[in-house]
Design an enzyme around this catalytic site. Structure first.
Site, PDB file in Angstrom:
ATOM      1  N   ARG A 128       0.832  -1.206   0.000  1.00 21.47           N
ATOM      2  CA  ARG A 128       0.000   0.000   0.000  1.00 21.47           C
ATOM      3  C   ARG A 128       0.867   1.257   0.000  1.00 21.47           C
ATOM      4  NH1 ARG A 128      -0.852   3.444   3.930  1.00 21.47           N
ATOM      5  NH2 ARG A 128       0.150   2.055   5.419  1.00 21.47           N
ATOM      6  N   ARG A 129       1.870   1.261   0.864  1.00 16.41           N
ATOM      7  CA  ARG A 129       2.769   2.423   0.907  1.00 16.41           C
ATOM      8  C   ARG A 129       3.577   2.536  -0.375  1.00 16.41           C
ATOM      9  NH1 ARG A 129       4.615   0.897   7.016  1.00 16.41           N
ATOM     10  NH2 ARG A 129       2.937   1.969   8.137  1.00 16.41           N
TER      11      ARG A 129
END
Length: 312
Positions: A128-129
């Protein structure tokens, strides 16, 4: 009541979290407890990116087995690591008040993501990051960074990375400051939407047991509302803890505001949207937003993300 046994992972951050719950149980319920450290699959396999060993229960399965066997009375988790569906008989007795929900940039040389030079190495365990970093700065080199917080900080200090990304909640709880890492900068949720449940603790127990009922008094209702909305969104997408999904719900003036993003880990394709409405309609809004994502191809995108993770 007998002394309770609290199951926890063994990292410094996990122990901080478990001791925090232990202190609250003693001060607010007058019940003594002891900690039992358990190694989970996610703690044992450190040489493989999380996504490749991911799936339901990466950091919770062993603790849940001990709950079912009644070897522990409760388990303390970072809520972002807790799958959206539980083993029958188990559930979240409470969700504690959220710390800072944002992600955090740490570097010894650069003040924030914008200041990083072209090709800089950024360490993160999270797809996600990585997805959102690459969407914001496609020139950056995101690389897998495993291990506990202290291990990650050591790798940053040794120059293996130009910057690393951690959760602000963990940074704050462990008291990491600029005497340890020169540049510590929270990342705006406009740039990086957090993971579901990020910043909150979830306490798991047997649903029909006495401990479950007792622990309800530790629940922070506004946090629980927001986290359950986020979890409803991920459940509707049939996503897990290790796929590139960001979702954050917040409350203001009896309204709920929700932002979400899904995409490929390299940031080359993303879907992003938001929704708002009455607080009482929160989980309905979550499902409505998820349906909007599904209509735009989110499930297919997440399938492609998984293939990209596993190199298929």
């Amino acid at each position: 009541m007998k002394k309770l046994i609290i199951g926890t992972r063994g990292s410094v951050l996990a122990l901080w979290q478990a001791k925090h719950i232990q202190q609250r149980i003693q001060s607010e319920l007058g019940i003594l407890s002891e900690l039992q450290i358990v190694k989970t699959k996610g703690d044992k396999i450190l040489d493989v990116p999380l996504a490749k060993i991911g799936g339901k229960g990466l950091f919770t399965k062993e603790l849940e087995e001990m709950l079912l066997d009644r070897k522990i009375d409760l388990a303390v988790h970072s809520l972002k690591d807790v799958p959206v569906d539980f083993i029958q008989g188990l559930g979240l007795a409470c969700i504690t008040e959220r710390e800072d929900v944002r992600d955090c940039f740490l570097s010894h040389r650069y003040c924030d993501i914008k200041a990083l030079p072209i090709g800089a190495k950024v360490g993160t365990t999270s797809l996600r990051r990585s997805m959102q970093i690459k969407a914001f700065r496609p020139d950056l080199d995101t690389q897998s960074l495993r291990g506990n917080v202290q291990t990650r900080l050591k790798k940053l200090e040794n120059g293996e990375f130009d910057a690393i990304i951690l959760a602000c909640a963990g940074v704050n709880r462990l008291g990491i400051d600029t005497s340890e890492v020169r540049h510590i900068s929270p990342i705006s949720t406009e740039i990086m939407i957090p993971a579901m449940g990020q910043g909150a603790l979830g306490v798991e127990a047997l649903e029909n047991g006495e401990v479950f009922s007792l622990l309800k008094c530790l629940n922070h209702n506004p946090t629980a509302i927001c986290c359950n909305i986020e979890r409803a969104f991920v459940r509707a997408l049939e996503g897990g803890c290790q796929v590139p999904i960001g979702v954050n719900a917040s409350i203001s003036d009896n309204k709920v505001y929700m932002n979400a993003i899904v995409g490929l880990p390299d940031g080359s394709e993303i879907l992003q949207d938001r929704i708002e409405g009455n607080i009482g309609d929160g989980e309905f809004l979550a499902r409505e937003l998820a349906e909007n994502f599904i209509q735009r191809g989110a499930k297919e995108l997440l399938e492609r993300a998984q293939k990209m993770m596993f190199g298929e």
